[in-house]
Design an enzyme around this catalytic site. Sequence first.
Site, PDB file in Angstrom:
ATOM      1  N   LYS A 176      -0.010   5.514  -5.656  1.00 17.42           N
ATOM      2  CA  LYS A 176      -1.205   5.443  -7.267  1.00 17.42           C
ATOM      3  C   LYS A 176      -2.032   6.856  -6.375  1.00 17.42           C
ATOM      4  O   LYS A 176      -2.757   7.383  -8.053  1.00 17.42           O
ATOM      5  CB  LYS A 176      -1.885   4.153  -6.956  1.00 17.42           C
TER       6      LYS A 176
ATOM      7  N   HIS B  67     -26.820  21.578   0.871  1.00 19.39           N
ATOM      8  CA  HIS B  67     -26.869  22.166  -0.459  1.00 19.39           C
ATOM      9  C   HIS B  67     -26.041  23.195  -0.551  1.00 19.39           C
ATOM     10  O   HIS B  67     -25.403  24.094   0.254  1.00 19.39           O
ATOM     11  CB  HIS B  67     -28.608  22.292  -0.608  1.00 19.39           C
TER      12      HIS B  67
ATOM     13  N   GLU C 154     -26.171  15.627  -1.542  1.00 23.61           N
ATOM     14  CA  GLU C 154     -27.351  15.108  -1.058  1.00 23.61           C
ATOM     15  C   GLU C 154     -28.585  14.487  -1.846  1.00 23.61           C
ATOM     16  O   GLU C 154     -29.391  13.978  -1.303  1.00 23.61           O
ATOM     17  CB  GLU C 154     -27.894  17.131  -1.308  1.00 23.61           C
TER      18      GLU C 154
ATOM     19  N   CYS D 289       0.670  -1.377  -0.106  1.00 27.34           N
ATOM     20  CA  CYS D 289      -0.084  -0.207  -0.077  1.00 27.34           C
ATOM     21  C   CYS D 289       0.876   1.126   0.073  1.00 27.34           C
ATOM     22  O   CYS D 289       0.543   1.890  -1.329  1.00 27.34           O
ATOM     23  CB  CYS D 289      -1.066   0.075   1.073  1.00 27.34           C
TER      24      CYS D 289
ATOM     25  N   TYR E 299      -9.640  -3.282 -10.987  1.00 26.94           N
ATOM     26  CA  TYR E 299      -9.727  -1.832 -10.714  1.00 26.94           C
ATOM     27  C   TYR E 299      -7.612  -1.201 -10.750  1.00 26.94           C
ATOM     28  O   TYR E 299      -7.672   0.042 -10.815  1.00 26.94           O
ATOM     29  CB  TYR E 299     -10.044  -1.581  -9.142  1.00 26.94           C
TER      30      TYR E 299
ATOM     31  N   CYS F 126      -1.848   1.782  -2.992  1.00 30.75           N
ATOM     32  CA  CYS F 126      -2.853   2.671  -2.957  1.00 30.75           C
ATOM     33  C   CYS F 126      -2.036   3.997  -2.479  1.00 30.75           C
ATOM     34  O   CYS F 126      -2.765   5.094  -3.356  1.00 30.75           O
ATOM     35  CB  CYS F 126      -3.769   2.501  -1.702  1.00 30.75           C
TER      36      CYS F 126
ATOM     37  N   GLU G 251      -7.618   1.793 -13.159  1.00 31.34           N
ATOM     38  CA  GLU G 251      -7.043   2.843 -12.259  1.00 31.34           C
ATOM     39  C   GLU G 251      -5.613   3.690 -13.071  1.00 31.34           C
ATOM     40  O   GLU G 251      -5.421   4.642 -13.048  1.00 31.34           O
ATOM     41  CB  GLU G 251      -6.572   3.185 -11.082  1.00 31.34           C
TER      42      GLU G 251
END
Length: 451
Positions: free
Chosen positions: A50, A436, A441, A42, A176, A47, A180
């Site tokens: 990346k 908002h 939302e 990682c 993935y 991760c 990616e």
Amino acid sequence: MAFDFDLFVIGAGSGGVRAARFAAGFGAKVAVAESRYLGGTCVNVGCVPKKLLVYGAHVADELEQAAGFGWTLEEGHFDWGTLIANKNREIERLNGIYRNLLVNSGVTLLQGHARLTGANEVEVDGQRYTAEHILIATGGWPQVPDIPGKELAITSNEAFYLKDLPRRVLVVGGGYIAVEFAGIFQGLGADTTLLYRGDLFLRGFDGSVRTHLKQELEKRGLDLQFNADIQRIDKLEDGRLKATLKDGRELVADCVFYATGRRPMLDNLGLENTGVELDERGYIRVDEQYQTTAPSILAIGDVIGRVQLTPVALAEGMAVARRLFKPEQYRPVDYQNIPTAVFSQPPIGTVGLTEEQALEAGHKVQVFESRFRAMKLTLTDIQEKTLMKLVVDAETDKVLGCHMVGPDAGEIIQGLGIALKAGATKQQFDETIGVHPTAAEEFVTMRTVTR
């Protein structure tokens, strides 16, 4: 028998470091052996770097959108070497942090290759150590199919250290990591093709998510080629690579990047000297408490092949430390409703059941879907759309799954993961006031059943 250590951890990745630190904090005498880099996949080739490269690729989007907000910019220039150098400096900083975390916790850090020589014995660079418990946390390793010219291809391990950005890249794979890196290479300016042998990438993700991402990647100009696979790779006289596909077509590129799966890193680990068994997929077989078929040896993380995510390895490491040395605090890892992000461009955030999984499990399902152009893009010519989706049990009103493709999907899905873990219903979503104006939302304003 007196042992040198209460716990000996093989592998200083996320799971191993977490288990070692907490075990030491609970009063155990702990050692960790690592032959490569502190922080594991990682931190070093996964991760963290990346995500830094994804940030770099995303700058191109910001520059494209800037004109709509009144900014006049000179033509930008990207320098791959600067990005990689800065990335390397950050990874070195993190390596130091991991070292300090271990040493300051009272853990003995051994930098060398560890090999099991018995159920309670480990050898590191010729020196043998005994331990009451041994934890295997050696992670996974990329694998490339055995085709002619496979040595000419690279994997994620090498991609982070390329000296130059390739002008033309072939990315092979449908998971993935492939998606990616295709986004990274294309976003940074490389002419990129993604090849996948199946009909559609990201198998196991929600069908709406897979289809929507395909459409958005095609809008961005990414060359997607499904039902396509490489038969052989040859090096041309000019240094470029020629990939011959199984259908006879030939593609020429500067770089062929494989992301076709990972295997458990068991090389020269000495499992043959123990009673540790592997499962039918080649991963270490463990029970629900991460104990292998050798009672004194445990295993966690990618090497057991369950959910191969860093936060899951962290949770498993914590569980092991607590069960062994602080049993009153022990609680098993809950593998249900694990939030997940894919840092594609646009990114994916998902938690809970896909529509397909919910139907397969026998739920009577209501689906709520919304597709919209993000507010930020209304002042630009960019036509990218965000997808948000809720999968709801029609009989109990419980929200079974939340899925999103769009900016900040990973950030948004984290909060929804808490809601699903708490068993939230669609009514509770509906009664929650939205923030908002935000994209988030939309998850609390979807009122009409799509199907």
